[in-house]
Motif scaffolding. Sequence first.
Motif, short mmCIF file in Angstrom:
data_model
loop_
_atom_site.label_atom_id
_atom_site.label_comp_id
_atom_site.label_asym_id
_atom_site.label_seq_id
_atom_site.Cartn_x
_atom_site.Cartn_y
_atom_site.Cartn_z
N ARG A 83 -21.44 -47.79 39.37
CA ARG A 83 -20.28 -46.88 39.36
C ARG A 83 -20.83 -45.46 39.22
O ARG A 83 -21.30 -45.08 38.16
N VAL A 84 -20.79 -44.71 40.31
CA VAL A 84 -21.51 -43.43 40.38
C VAL A 84 -20.54 -42.26 40.44
O VAL A 84 -19.56 -42.27 41.19
N THR A 85 -20.86 -41.24 39.64
CA THR A 85 -20.15 -39.97 39.66
C THR A 85 -21.15 -38.86 39.93
O THR A 85 -22.26 -38.88 39.40
N GLY A 86 -20.77 -37.91 40.77
CA GLY A 86 -21.59 -36.74 41.02
C GLY A 86 -20.92 -35.50 40.47
O GLY A 86 -19.72 -35.32 40.61
N LEU A 87 -21.71 -34.63 39.82
CA LEU A 87 -21.20 -33.40 39.22
C LEU A 87 -21.86 -32.19 39.84
O LEU A 87 -23.10 -32.12 39.93
N ASP A 88 -21.07 -31.20 40.26
CA ASP A 88 -21.61 -29.97 40.83
C ASP A 88 -20.52 -28.91 40.81
O ASP A 88 -19.34 -29.24 40.99
N PRO A 89 -20.87 -27.62 40.64
CA PRO A 89 -19.85 -26.58 40.66
C PRO A 89 -19.45 -26.13 42.06
O PRO A 89 -18.48 -25.40 42.22
N ASP A 90 -20.19 -26.57 43.07
CA ASP A 90 -19.99 -26.10 44.45
C ASP A 90 -18.98 -26.98 45.18
O ASP A 90 -19.29 -28.10 45.60
N ALA A 91 -17.77 -26.47 45.35
CA ALA A 91 -16.71 -27.25 46.01
C ALA A 91 -17.08 -27.60 47.44
O ALA A 91 -16.77 -28.70 47.92
N GLY A 92 -17.73 -26.69 48.14
CA GLY A 92 -18.14 -26.97 49.51
C GLY A 92 -19.12 -28.11 49.60
O GLY A 92 -19.00 -28.99 50.45
N ALA A 93 -20.10 -28.13 48.70
CA ALA A 93 -21.07 -29.22 48.69
C ALA A 93 -20.39 -30.55 48.36
O ALA A 93 -20.72 -31.59 48.94
N HIS A 181 -27.76 -22.09 39.93
CA HIS A 181 -27.56 -22.35 41.35
C HIS A 181 -26.50 -23.41 41.48
O HIS A 181 -25.95 -23.87 40.52
N GLY A 182 -26.18 -23.77 42.70
CA GLY A 182 -25.04 -24.64 42.93
C GLY A 182 -25.19 -26.01 42.33
O GLY A 182 -24.20 -26.66 42.06
N HIS A 183 -26.41 -26.49 42.11
CA HIS A 183 -26.56 -27.85 41.64
C HIS A 183 -26.67 -27.90 40.13
O HIS A 183 -26.09 -28.75 39.49
N GLY A 184 -27.46 -27.03 39.54
CA GLY A 184 -27.57 -27.05 38.09
C GLY A 184 -26.29 -26.56 37.43
O GLY A 184 -25.89 -27.07 36.40
N GLY A 185 -25.68 -25.55 38.02
CA GLY A 185 -24.38 -25.15 37.55
C GLY A 185 -24.41 -24.18 36.39
O GLY A 185 -23.89 -24.47 35.32
N HIS A 186 -25.03 -23.01 36.52
CA HIS A 186 -24.97 -22.02 35.48
C HIS A 186 -24.62 -20.68 36.12
O HIS A 186 -24.41 -20.58 37.31
#
Length: 241
Positions: A83-93, A181-186
């Motif tokens: 059961r996988v969840t992905g977290l990122d601040p980049d809506a486009g990604a 950056h978009g993946h780490g989210g700061h």
Amino acid sequence: MSTTVQILDHRTLEEREREFLPGMGKPWLLPFYDLFSRRVGARALHERAAALADIAPGQSVLDVGCGTANLALTVLRAQPAARVTGLDPDAGALRVAARKATRRRVPITLVQGFADRLPNGDGSLDHIVSALALHHVPEEGRVLFAREALRVLRPGGKVTIVDFGGADSASGSDDSDHSGHGHGGHDRRGHGRRGEHGRPRGHGPADLVRLLADAGFAGAREVERMEHRFGPITFVQASRP
């Protein structure tokens, strides 16, 4: 098996104003992200991370800084019953990730949010994974991420981090130029942590090990190291006591 793919928004009102640097540096470069990832051989890193995580059927996994979900989808290839969840601040990604998961007919939950405030309850996860994301997060953000990771993992839960394994801080690495950056989210305060010729500079395996150990993880260690065209890659793991 349900193949539902959904995108949720975990951001607070304040976080909706929070800036971040996209994975390719500019939003308009997002369509080239997966092509670039393939050309630099990132798939091998994702596959190795999934193998090291050794996720069992039915276990819950959070991919922090998931971007377009390359690591998350690799985890699902290795263990379709996870059961996988992905977290990122980049809506486009995340929209790209959702389209990829839909084409592959695999279920995944995608969450818009930041690495220093994870969208999970206490002790609710079996695994946290992250690939090539934390080197962009400032020191304060990484510390908060490690504390949050400890909070959301169940006892015995495991974290697996893949990142650039540059010189350790004791050997002269400089933490003063970290930015998000978009993946780490700061927050965006520059163009990311870069070394010679603009290549990403890692924080070093000892830095990641100390980060997890200081947060309260057990057995924090570098489990593997790999040479990459951008420099050494470190695989670090730890578990919640």
